[in-house]
Design an enzyme around this catalytic site. Structure first.
Site, PDB file in Angstrom:
ATOM      1  N   ARG A 135       0.868  -1.180   0.000  1.00 34.53           N
ATOM      2  CA  ARG A 135       0.000   0.000   0.000  1.00 34.53           C
ATOM      3  C   ARG A 135       0.901   1.225   0.000  1.00 34.53           C
ATOM      4  O   ARG A 135       2.074   1.156   0.384  1.00 34.53           O
ATOM      5  CB  ARG A 135      -0.933   0.013   1.210  1.00 34.53           C
ATOM      6  CG  ARG A 135      -0.256  -0.376   2.482  1.00 34.53           C
ATOM      7  CD  ARG A 135      -1.143  -0.384   3.689  1.00 34.53           C
ATOM      8  NE  ARG A 135      -0.308   0.074   4.806  1.00 34.53           N
ATOM      9  CZ  ARG A 135      -0.379   1.250   5.350  1.00 34.53           C
ATOM     10  NH1 ARG A 135      -1.266   2.139   4.937  1.00 34.53           N
ATOM     11  NH2 ARG A 135       0.429   1.612   6.317  1.00 34.53           N
ATOM     12  N   ARG A 176      -2.092  10.940   2.600  1.00 31.45           N
ATOM     13  CA  ARG A 176      -2.795  11.659   3.669  1.00 31.45           C
ATOM     14  C   ARG A 176      -3.494  12.860   3.071  1.00 31.45           C
ATOM     15  O   ARG A 176      -2.858  13.620   2.343  1.00 31.45           O
ATOM     16  CB  ARG A 176      -1.777  12.225   4.644  1.00 31.45           C
ATOM     17  CG  ARG A 176      -1.308  11.268   5.639  1.00 31.45           C
ATOM     18  CD  ARG A 176      -0.362  12.013   6.575  1.00 31.45           C
ATOM     19  NE  ARG A 176       0.461  11.023   7.226  1.00 31.45           N
ATOM     20  CZ  ARG A 176       1.646  11.276   7.734  1.00 31.45           C
ATOM     21  NH1 ARG A 176       2.155  12.476   7.677  1.00 31.45           N
ATOM     22  NH2 ARG A 176       2.317  10.310   8.308  1.00 31.45           N
ATOM     23  N   ARG A 210      20.860  -6.224  -0.137  1.00 31.80           N
ATOM     24  CA  ARG A 210      21.183  -5.026  -0.905  1.00 31.80           C
ATOM     25  C   ARG A 210      22.199  -4.264  -0.062  1.00 31.80           C
ATOM     26  O   ARG A 210      22.109  -4.253   1.175  1.00 31.80           O
ATOM     27  CB  ARG A 210      19.952  -4.125  -1.114  1.00 31.80           C
ATOM     28  CG  ARG A 210      19.017  -4.559  -2.197  1.00 31.80           C
ATOM     29  CD  ARG A 210      19.566  -4.447  -3.600  1.00 31.80           C
ATOM     30  NE  ARG A 210      19.669  -3.072  -4.078  1.00 31.80           N
ATOM     31  CZ  ARG A 210      20.359  -2.745  -5.165  1.00 31.80           C
ATOM     32  NH1 ARG A 210      21.030  -3.658  -5.848  1.00 31.80           N
ATOM     33  NH2 ARG A 210      20.395  -1.491  -5.565  1.00 31.80           N
ATOM     34  N   ARG A 243      19.580   9.726  -1.708  1.00 35.99           N
ATOM     35  CA  ARG A 243      19.296  10.847  -0.815  1.00 35.99           C
ATOM     36  C   ARG A 243      20.565  11.488  -0.304  1.00 35.99           C
ATOM     37  O   ARG A 243      21.650  10.898  -0.349  1.00 35.99           O
ATOM     38  CB  ARG A 243      18.392  10.433   0.342  1.00 35.99           C
ATOM     39  CG  ARG A 243      18.795   9.162   1.058  1.00 35.99           C
ATOM     40  CD  ARG A 243      17.722   8.769   2.063  1.00 35.99           C
ATOM     41  NE  ARG A 243      18.246   7.792   3.000  1.00 35.99           N
ATOM     42  CZ  ARG A 243      17.683   7.480   4.152  1.00 35.99           C
ATOM     43  NH1 ARG A 243      16.570   8.063   4.515  1.00 35.99           N
ATOM     44  NH2 ARG A 243      18.211   6.578   4.943  1.00 35.99           N
ATOM     45  N   GLU A 261      23.922   8.995  -0.285  1.00 36.70           N
ATOM     46  CA  GLU A 261      23.642   7.564  -0.089  1.00 36.70           C
ATOM     47  C   GLU A 261      23.382   6.915  -1.448  1.00 36.70           C
ATOM     48  O   GLU A 261      22.465   7.310  -2.164  1.00 36.70           O
ATOM     49  CB  GLU A 261      22.422   7.448   0.829  1.00 36.70           C
ATOM     50  CG  GLU A 261      22.150   6.048   1.296  1.00 36.70           C
ATOM     51  CD  GLU A 261      21.029   6.019   2.358  1.00 36.70           C
ATOM     52  OE1 GLU A 261      21.079   6.822   3.311  1.00 36.70           O
ATOM     53  OE2 GLU A 261      20.123   5.206   2.204  1.00 36.70           O
ATOM     54  N   TYR A 307      14.411  -7.169   8.125  1.00 30.10           N
ATOM     55  CA  TYR A 307      14.548  -5.756   8.452  1.00 30.10           C
ATOM     56  C   TYR A 307      13.786  -5.469   9.738  1.00 30.10           C
ATOM     57  O   TYR A 307      12.630  -5.839   9.888  1.00 30.10           O
ATOM     58  CB  TYR A 307      14.021  -4.844   7.330  1.00 30.10           C
ATOM     59  CG  TYR A 307      14.188  -3.401   7.750  1.00 30.10           C
ATOM     60  CD1 TYR A 307      15.401  -2.758   7.563  1.00 30.10           C
ATOM     61  CD2 TYR A 307      13.171  -2.729   8.420  1.00 30.10           C
ATOM     62  CE1 TYR A 307      15.595  -1.461   8.007  1.00 30.10           C
ATOM     63  CE2 TYR A 307      13.354  -1.432   8.879  1.00 30.10           C
ATOM     64  CZ  TYR A 307      14.573  -0.805   8.663  1.00 30.10           C
ATOM     65  OH  TYR A 307      14.766   0.473   9.117  1.00 30.10           O
ATOM     66  N   ASP A 351      13.167  -2.261  12.646  1.00 28.22           N
ATOM     67  CA  ASP A 351      13.446  -0.924  13.153  1.00 28.22           C
ATOM     68  C   ASP A 351      14.012  -1.052  14.563  1.00 28.22           C
ATOM     69  O   ASP A 351      13.884  -2.100  15.201  1.00 28.22           O
ATOM     70  CB  ASP A 351      12.153  -0.087  13.179  1.00 28.22           C
ATOM     71  CG  ASP A 351      11.937   0.651  11.860  1.00 28.22           C
ATOM     72  OD1 ASP A 351      12.935   1.001  11.200  1.00 28.22           O
ATOM     73  OD2 ASP A 351      10.767   0.873  11.494  1.00 28.22           O
TER      74      ASP A 351
HETATM   75  P1  FAD Z   1      23.663  -4.507  13.999  1.00 28.22           P
HETATM   76  O1  FAD Z   1      23.544  -3.068  14.380  1.00 28.22           O
HETATM   77  O2  FAD Z   1      24.081  -4.810  12.627  1.00 28.22           O
HETATM   78  O3  FAD Z   1      24.676  -5.181  15.033  1.00 28.22           O
HETATM   79  C1  FAD Z   1      25.246  -6.456  14.816  1.00 28.22           C
HETATM   80  C2  FAD Z   1      26.686  -6.379  15.270  1.00 28.22           C
HETATM   81  O4  FAD Z   1      27.258  -7.684  15.209  1.00 28.22           O
HETATM   82  C3  FAD Z   1      27.542  -5.495  14.372  1.00 28.22           C
HETATM   83  O5  FAD Z   1      28.167  -4.482  15.141  1.00 28.22           O
HETATM   84  C4  FAD Z   1      28.568  -6.468  13.777  1.00 28.22           C
HETATM   85  O6  FAD Z   1      29.852  -5.880  13.601  1.00 28.22           O
HETATM   86  C5  FAD Z   1      28.595  -7.570  14.818  1.00 28.22           C
HETATM   87  N1  FAD Z   1      29.047  -8.856  14.291  1.00 28.22           N
HETATM   88  C6  FAD Z   1      28.534  -9.512  13.215  1.00 28.22           C
HETATM   89  N2  FAD Z   1      29.217 -10.657  13.016  1.00 28.22           N
HETATM   90  C7  FAD Z   1      30.158 -10.725  13.972  1.00 28.22           C
HETATM   91  C8  FAD Z   1      31.198 -11.666  14.279  1.00 28.22           C
HETATM   92  N3  FAD Z   1      31.383 -12.753  13.520  1.00 28.22           N
HETATM   93  N4  FAD Z   1      32.010 -11.425  15.333  1.00 28.22           N
HETATM   94  C9  FAD Z   1      31.842 -10.303  16.075  1.00 28.22           C
HETATM   95  N5  FAD Z   1      30.896  -9.385  15.826  1.00 28.22           N
HETATM   96  C10 FAD Z   1      30.070  -9.585  14.797  1.00 28.22           C
HETATM   97  N6  FAD Z   1      15.737   1.792  12.358  1.00 28.22           N
HETATM   98  C11 FAD Z   1      14.923   2.746  12.887  1.00 28.22           C
HETATM   99  O7  FAD Z   1      14.233   2.499  13.875  1.00 28.22           O
HETATM  100  N7  FAD Z   1      14.899   4.011  12.347  1.00 28.22           N
HETATM  101  C12 FAD Z   1      15.656   4.364  11.268  1.00 28.22           C
HETATM  102  O8  FAD Z   1      15.594   5.508  10.803  1.00 28.22           O
HETATM  103  C13 FAD Z   1      16.497   3.366  10.693  1.00 28.22           C
HETATM  104  N8  FAD Z   1      17.255   3.650   9.621  1.00 28.22           N
HETATM  105  C14 FAD Z   1      18.019   2.675   9.044  1.00 28.22           C
HETATM  106  C15 FAD Z   1      18.773   2.996   7.927  1.00 28.22           C
HETATM  107  C16 FAD Z   1      19.533   2.037   7.293  1.00 28.22           C
HETATM  108  C17 FAD Z   1      20.321   2.381   6.088  1.00 28.22           C
HETATM  109  C18 FAD Z   1      19.518   0.700   7.799  1.00 28.22           C
HETATM  110  C19 FAD Z   1      20.279  -0.380   7.094  1.00 28.22           C
HETATM  111  C20 FAD Z   1      18.808   0.386   8.943  1.00 28.22           C
HETATM  112  C21 FAD Z   1      18.038   1.372   9.582  1.00 28.22           C
HETATM  113  N9  FAD Z   1      17.318   1.088  10.741  1.00 28.22           N
HETATM  114  C22 FAD Z   1      16.507   2.063  11.281  1.00 28.22           C
HETATM  115  C23 FAD Z   1      17.380  -0.240  11.391  1.00 28.22           C
HETATM  116  C24 FAD Z   1      18.472  -0.337  12.498  1.00 28.22           C
HETATM  117  O9  FAD Z   1      19.727  -0.082  11.926  1.00 28.22           O
HETATM  118  C25 FAD Z   1      18.438  -1.745  13.116  1.00 28.22           C
HETATM  119  O10 FAD Z   1      17.188  -1.984  13.711  1.00 28.22           O
HETATM  120  C26 FAD Z   1      19.493  -2.013  14.200  1.00 28.22           C
HETATM  121  O11 FAD Z   1      20.685  -1.364  13.990  1.00 28.22           O
HETATM  122  C27 FAD Z   1      19.752  -3.503  14.270  1.00 28.22           C
HETATM  123  O12 FAD Z   1      20.540  -3.840  15.381  1.00 28.22           O
HETATM  124  P2  FAD Z   1      21.266  -5.257  15.467  1.00 28.22           P
HETATM  125  O13 FAD Z   1      21.962  -5.292  16.783  1.00 28.22           O
HETATM  126  O14 FAD Z   1      20.331  -6.340  15.127  1.00 28.22           O
HETATM  127  O15 FAD Z   1      22.303  -5.276  14.247  1.00 28.22           O
END
Ligand code: FAD
Length: 365
Positions: free
Chosen positions: A172, A176, A249, A280, A300, A348, A350
């Site tokens: 969708r 607004r 991606r 952007r 980006e 994905y 947030d």
């Molecule tokens: P990550 O932050 O990826 O943490 C995982 C960690 O594990 C990393 O630091 C990595 O280095 C480590 N790791 C992986 N493998 C290993 C290994 N083998 N040994 C040791 N360490 C390791 N969310 C929002 O709410 N608002 C937003 O505006 C928003 N914007 C975004 C924009 C982009 C471009 C992207 C990609 C995401 C966005 N998000 C946003 C989502 C947000 O980034 C995620 O929800 C969050 O960061 C995920 O946390 P995580 O701990 O799961 O993963």
């Protein structure tokens, strides 16, 4: 008796929340991360006094008061409201699609006029059963919004023509009929005052963290140190890519310091023309209403992903979903290893969802 109760692989938001919660209960944790910093993708780097979102713009938003209160105990959040604008053909359009956008597109002043315009365009398209993303978008919002604000941006994001993308990608398209440029519908939103690192530092305060350490470089040693492992890295890597690599991606960020106070007057400006290679430009100081003499901007660029590159967005098509299912079946058979976060769950998330999910896991294991 092992040295640690928990080894947490990944000092991102998922790992940090988990470590904080179980440490509060007196459990001993070791958090490791292969990057040189904690915070994962929410990490900021201070440049010219500005918190630069190194892995893409992050805006915190949630409808859940408990999650909002949770993050605010570590750092106060400001009242930043995400109101991105789009540039197409040298003109500015407000996002998300609202009465301001409809005025800019057609000069219409009232909701009735805007609804009529969209309905007319949808009807004229004659599309009954959309066969691809292009047809799906036109059947929802008409040709003008699609051509100017969706087509080019989406094609850049996916690296494919909209006619070659499946219709289901767009379920969708929110429109607004009010003059409201607030991108999110959530009750709470903002940016941590002083940057996201304050949130991570608060979560990891007093917890042992080793940075620049890859779990797979010394897997046996790390496994022997602890009773339980919380794994937030890539699930396919954990299982040695047994069923092949999960695809993503990727993105490329080009950061620039400019010798001027204000470059674009907004934190997020989307470029929706196909011919402009980036999607952007982020001007980071506006997230925190900065008044520094200089500014930092980031272009980006969406990027085709290949093995070894930063993995940003999972590609949840049939082939990858099937592969993930096989990995998650293996994960269920593991004892004392728990998989969480965007890389281990191949989805994905947030930030508020990551926190909720990590809090939930911390209560059950
Ligand atoms: P990550 O932050 O990826 O943490 C995982 C960690 O594990 C990393 O630091 C990595 O280095 C480590 N790791 C992986 N493998 C290993 C290994 N083998 N040994 C040791 N360490 C390791 N969310 C929002 O709410 N608002 C937003 O505006 C928003 N914007 C975004 C924009 C982009 C471009 C992207 C990609 C995401 C966005 N998000 C946003 C989502 C947000 O980034 C995620 O929800 C969050 O960061 C995920 O946390 P995580 O701990 O799961 O993963």
């Amino acid at each position: 008796m092992k040295e640690y109760d928990y080894l947490i692989v990944g000092a991102g938001l998922f790992g940090s929340v988990f470590a904080h919660e179980v440490s509060k209960r007196g459990k001993k944790c070791l958090v490791i991360d292969k990057r040189a910093h904690s915070g994962g993708n929410i990490h900021c780097e201070k440049i010219e006094g500005i918190n630069v979102h190194k892995y893409g713009a992050h805006i915190f938003h949630t409808n859940d008061k408990d999650i909002w209160d949770y993050v605010n105990q570590f750092v106060e959040f400001n009242r930043y409201t995400n109101s991105p604008v789009a540039v197409y053909g040298g003109k500015i359009y407000n996002l998300p699609f609202n009465m301001n956008t409809f005025y800019q597109l057609w000069g219409v002043l009232t909701p009735d006029e805007a609804i009529k315009k969209i309905e007319e365009q949808v009807k004229n398209s004659g599309i009954k059963e959309p066969k691809n993303l292009e047809e799906q978008a036109i059947s929802l919002v008409g040709i003008d919004i699609y051509e100017k604000l969706i087509k080019g941006y989406t094609e850049k994001q996916w690296g494919r023509k909209a006619t070659e993308l499946p219709a289901f990608i767009i379920k969708r398209l929110p429109v607004r009929f009010t003059y409201d440029n607030n991108y999110f519908n959530d009750k709470y939103q903002g940016i941590p005052i002083g940057g996201y690192n304050k949130l991570t530092e608060g979560l990891l305060n007093g917890i042992e963290v080793q940075l620049g350490v890859d779990f797979f470089a010394d897997r046996e040693k790390y496994e022997s140190l602890c009773d339980k492992i919380i794994f937030t890295g890539k699930i396919d890597e954990y299982f040695n890519f047994e069923f092949g690599e999960l695809e993503y991606r990727s993105l490329k960020f080009e950061h620039q310091i400019l010798d001027q106070e204000n470059f674009q007057g907004n934190a997020v400006v989307n470029y929706t023309e196909r011919e402009i290679p980036f999607t952007r430009i982020i001007e980071h100081k506006h997230f925190e209403f900065g008044k520094q003499a200089k500014t930092v901007i980031t272009h980006e660029f969406p990027l085709e992903w290949s093995s070894g590159m930063e993995s940003y967005y999972p590609i949840n098509d049939d082939s990858n979903s099937l592969k993930f299912k096989k990995y998650s079946d293996l994960a269920k058979k593991e004892t004392n290893v728990y998989f969480g976060g965007r890389l281990a769950e191949y989805r994905y998330y947030d930030m508020h969802q990551i926190i909720a999910s990590s809090l939930k896991l911390s209560k059950i294991c």
